[in-house]
Design a protein around this motif. Structure first.
Motif, short mmCIF file in Angstrom:
data_model
loop_
_atom_site.label_atom_id
_atom_site.label_comp_id
_atom_site.label_asym_id
_atom_site.label_seq_id
_atom_site.Cartn_x
_atom_site.Cartn_y
_atom_site.Cartn_z
N ASP A 266 1.24 7.35 49.68
CA ASP A 266 2.05 6.31 48.83
C ASP A 266 1.60 5.19 48.55
OD1 ASP A 266 4.03 8.31 48.83
OD2 ASP A 266 5.23 7.70 50.56
N GLU A 267 0.88 4.52 49.57
CA GLU A 267 0.23 3.18 49.36
C GLU A 267 -0.91 3.43 48.38
OE1 GLU A 267 0.62 0.15 50.22
OE2 GLU A 267 2.59 0.58 51.42
N ALA A 268 -1.62 4.43 48.24
CA ALA A 268 -2.75 4.87 47.51
C ALA A 268 -2.30 4.66 45.98
CB ALA A 268 -3.42 5.81 47.96
N GLU A 269 -1.20 5.44 46.01
CA GLU A 269 -0.77 5.59 44.39
C GLU A 269 -0.38 3.99 44.06
OE1 GLU A 269 2.16 8.44 41.92
OE2 GLU A 269 2.35 8.30 43.78
N THR A 270 0.49 3.49 44.81
CA THR A 270 1.03 2.11 44.54
C THR A 270 -0.06 0.99 44.05
OG1 THR A 270 3.03 2.14 45.50
CG2 THR A 270 2.41 0.07 45.01
N ALA A 271 -1.11 1.19 44.90
CA ALA A 271 -2.33 0.67 44.89
C ALA A 271 -3.32 0.81 43.52
CB ALA A 271 -3.36 0.40 45.97
N LEU A 272 -3.22 1.99 43.24
CA LEU A 272 -3.92 2.44 41.95
C LEU A 272 -3.39 2.05 40.67
CD1 LEU A 272 -6.44 4.02 40.78
CD2 LEU A 272 -4.95 5.81 40.79
N ASN A 273 -2.16 2.10 40.77
CA ASN A 273 -1.22 1.73 39.43
C ASN A 273 -1.18 0.20 39.32
OD1 ASN A 273 -0.50 4.31 38.38
ND2 ASN A 273 1.10 4.42 40.04
N ARG A 274 -1.08 -0.39 40.66
CA ARG A 274 -0.98 -1.88 40.47
C ARG A 274 -2.57 -2.43 39.80
NH1 ARG A 274 0.65 -2.95 45.24
NH2 ARG A 274 -1.34 -2.76 46.33
N MET A 275 -3.60 -1.62 40.30
CA MET A 275 -4.96 -2.03 39.87
C MET A 275 -4.87 -1.87 38.22
SD MET A 275 -7.91 -3.27 40.45
CE MET A 275 -9.83 -3.31 40.00
N LYS A 276 -4.23 -0.60 37.81
CA LYS A 276 -4.66 -0.35 36.54
C LYS A 276 -3.74 -1.29 35.39
CE LYS A 276 -4.98 4.59 37.03
NZ LYS A 276 -4.63 6.10 36.87
N VAL A 277 -2.48 -1.91 35.90
CA VAL A 277 -1.82 -2.60 35.16
C VAL A 277 -2.35 -4.05 34.96
CG1 VAL A 277 0.42 -1.66 35.69
CG2 VAL A 277 -0.01 -3.43 36.87
N ILE A 278 -3.28 -4.32 35.88
CA ILE A 278 -4.15 -5.69 36.05
C ILE A 278 -5.40 -5.28 35.01
CG2 ILE A 278 -5.50 -7.35 37.25
CD1 ILE A 278 -3.73 -6.61 39.44
N LEU A 279 -6.06 -4.34 35.27
CA LEU A 279 -7.34 -3.94 34.66
C LEU A 279 -7.39 -3.59 33.14
CD1 LEU A 279 -10.49 -3.45 35.02
CD2 LEU A 279 -9.82 -1.16 35.58
N TYR A 280 -6.45 -2.87 32.86
CA TYR A 280 -6.42 -2.03 31.43
C TYR A 280 -6.09 -2.92 30.30
CZ TYR A 280 -7.34 2.61 33.45
OH TYR A 280 -7.91 3.76 34.13
N PRO A 281 -5.03 -4.08 30.58
CA PRO A 281 -4.87 -4.92 29.17
C PRO A 281 -6.00 -5.76 29.12
CG PRO A 281 -3.20 -5.06 30.99
CD PRO A 281 -4.12 -4.00 31.51
N ASN A 282 -6.90 -6.00 30.12
CA ASN A 282 -8.01 -6.89 29.88
C ASN A 282 -9.14 -6.24 29.12
OD1 ASN A 282 -6.95 -9.08 30.97
ND2 ASN A 282 -7.36 -8.54 33.24
N LEU A 283 -9.09 -4.78 29.54
CA LEU A 283 -10.10 -3.89 28.89
C LEU A 283 -9.69 -3.24 27.46
CD1 LEU A 283 -11.09 -1.67 31.78
CD2 LEU A 283 -12.43 -3.69 30.78
N GLY A 284 -8.00 -3.82 26.92
CA GLY A 284 -7.71 -3.53 25.78
C GLY A 284 -7.43 -1.94 25.81
N ASN A 285 -7.24 -1.22 26.94
CA ASN A 285 -6.68 0.22 27.18
C ASN A 285 -5.37 0.27 27.08
OD1 ASN A 285 -6.41 2.76 27.64
ND2 ASN A 285 -8.46 3.13 28.66
#
Length: 390
Positions: A266-285
């Protein structure tokens, strides 16, 4: 003759005024550094811009004060440079000056030993100077003092902040000594922020401080937030290794394989999605961002409305899937329900327009426009949306 007399009075007045302030040197930056080195003094530099209001207030209200000019003239080689003209541009680039006024204290080698910025009152401006006017700074650089074992907390704190952007690894080493010195004392919120900034893995000495002071830190930030940071630290290296540097895509399989044993599914899934919502807008994905945000914000009640509003804004700009836009409407509505402002009402109006709710869109676009105009803000976006809705 009368005109000549008037000019003479003006000239005398200007001369008197020039003496009633800090004595700023007129030479080049190189010449000023050389003079500081010869006299074994620090350079105080007022880094300003001609359009800067606080810069003008410092010049008018603070520099002419008797206590200020007496201390600065006696202890420093003083200099002023317009950061947008001539040599000032090179200085601004070299020292990363982005705020005005900025105040730099540097030794004869041009190394900054202390800096600050913004308008200050008399006492704060003097206190800053007295802190910078440490005899140790005149004969040795920050790095030399650190290598010799300097452990004064104020010195370490200042050095940590100075090098945080320009030399992270050095600043991290400084932070480790600082927090080792301070480990038996209570931390402030600012200190906790610095501790986290310089903690990247569970092998860092700062992580040992972080865990040893768990109860104290959790009391400052809440246990939930403490646990979020703890999870991020534990899996930071896994996240780094799971990101394909060429494509900017995170390898979910690799991440889960290595993160779940550390923090659980559960913690891994939450952390992964948190990372994606930070990372992907900055990459334009935005395709990957859409998927991650829908998972991460699935239970919107757990998030601050302003964080949800940011996600809603990105959806309003880059997402076209109707069901996804419906979810973004809910996020924007939470912010609007808390309090209406020109930004959140516009975002909600734009989302309504994208989902075909024309009447709702017009209503909130009009509210956004009125709020913006009443607050002296730009209403162009709301006005443009209203034109498109006609």
């Amino acid at each position: 003759m009368k005109k000549l007399f008037s000019l003479l009075i003006v000239f005398i007045s200007l001369s008197v005024f020039s003496q009633e302030s800090i004595n700023f040197e007129k030479g080049t930056f190189k010449e000023i550094l050389a003079k500081a080195k010869k006299e074994k003094k620090l350079v105080f530099m007022d880094a300003f811009a001609v359009w800067c209001g606080p810069c003008k207030l410092m010049e008018k209200n603070i520099f002419p004060l008797a206590s200020v000019k007496e201390y600065y003239n006696a202890n420093f080689i003083n200099a002023r440079f317009d950061m947008e003209k001539g040599e000032g541009r090179e200085i601004a680039a070299k020292y990363g000056v982005r705020s005005y006024p900025s105040f730099l204290f540097m030794n004869g080698d041009g190394e900054v030993v202390m800096n600050s910025y913004g308008y200050m009152g008399e006492q704060a401006f003097l206190a800053m100077a007295k802190e910078a006017n440490n005899p140790k700074f005149r004969t040795a650089s920050n790095k030399e003092l650190f290598e010799k074992g300097e452990s004064d907390p104020e010195f370490l704190l200042n050095m940590m902040r100075l090098y945080a952007d320009s030399d992270y690894e050095l600043a991290k080493k400084v932070s480790e000594r600082y927090f080792n010195v301070k480990k038996n004392e209570s931390f402030t919120k600012d200190e906790v922020g610095l501790l986290l900034y310089f903690t990247k893995s569970t092998t860092d000495p700062n992580y040992q401080i972080f865990t040893a002071k768990k109860n104290e830190i959790a009391a400052l930030m809440s246990e939930e937030i403490y646990n979020q940071f703890d999870t991020n630290i534990k899996i930071s290296k896994v996240l780094e290794n799971s990101l394909d540097q060429k494509t900017g895509i995170i390898n979910d399989d690799y991440f889960y394989k290595n993160a779940i044993p550390l923090v659980g599914k559960d913690e891994a899934e939450t952390a992964l999605n948190r990372m994606k919502v930070i990372l992907y807008p900055n990459l334009g994905n935005f395709t990957e961002y859409e998927k991650a945000a829908l998972k991460y914000y699935s239970n919107a009640d757990n998030f601050d409305p302003e964080e949800l509003l940011k996600a809603a804004w990105i959806f309003s700009e880059h997402v076209s899937n109707p069901s996804s836009l419906k979810k973004a409407e809910e996020w924007a509505e939470k912010s609007v329900m808390r309090s209406e402002n020109p930004e959140n009402t516009y975002i909600l109006a734009k989302l309504y327009s994208k989902t075909g709710k024309k009447d709702n869109a017009k209503s909130y676009a009009e509210i956004s426009k009125k709020l913006a105009e009443s607050q002296g803000k730009d209403a162009t976006l709301a006005d443009k949306l209203l034109q498109n809705l006609k």
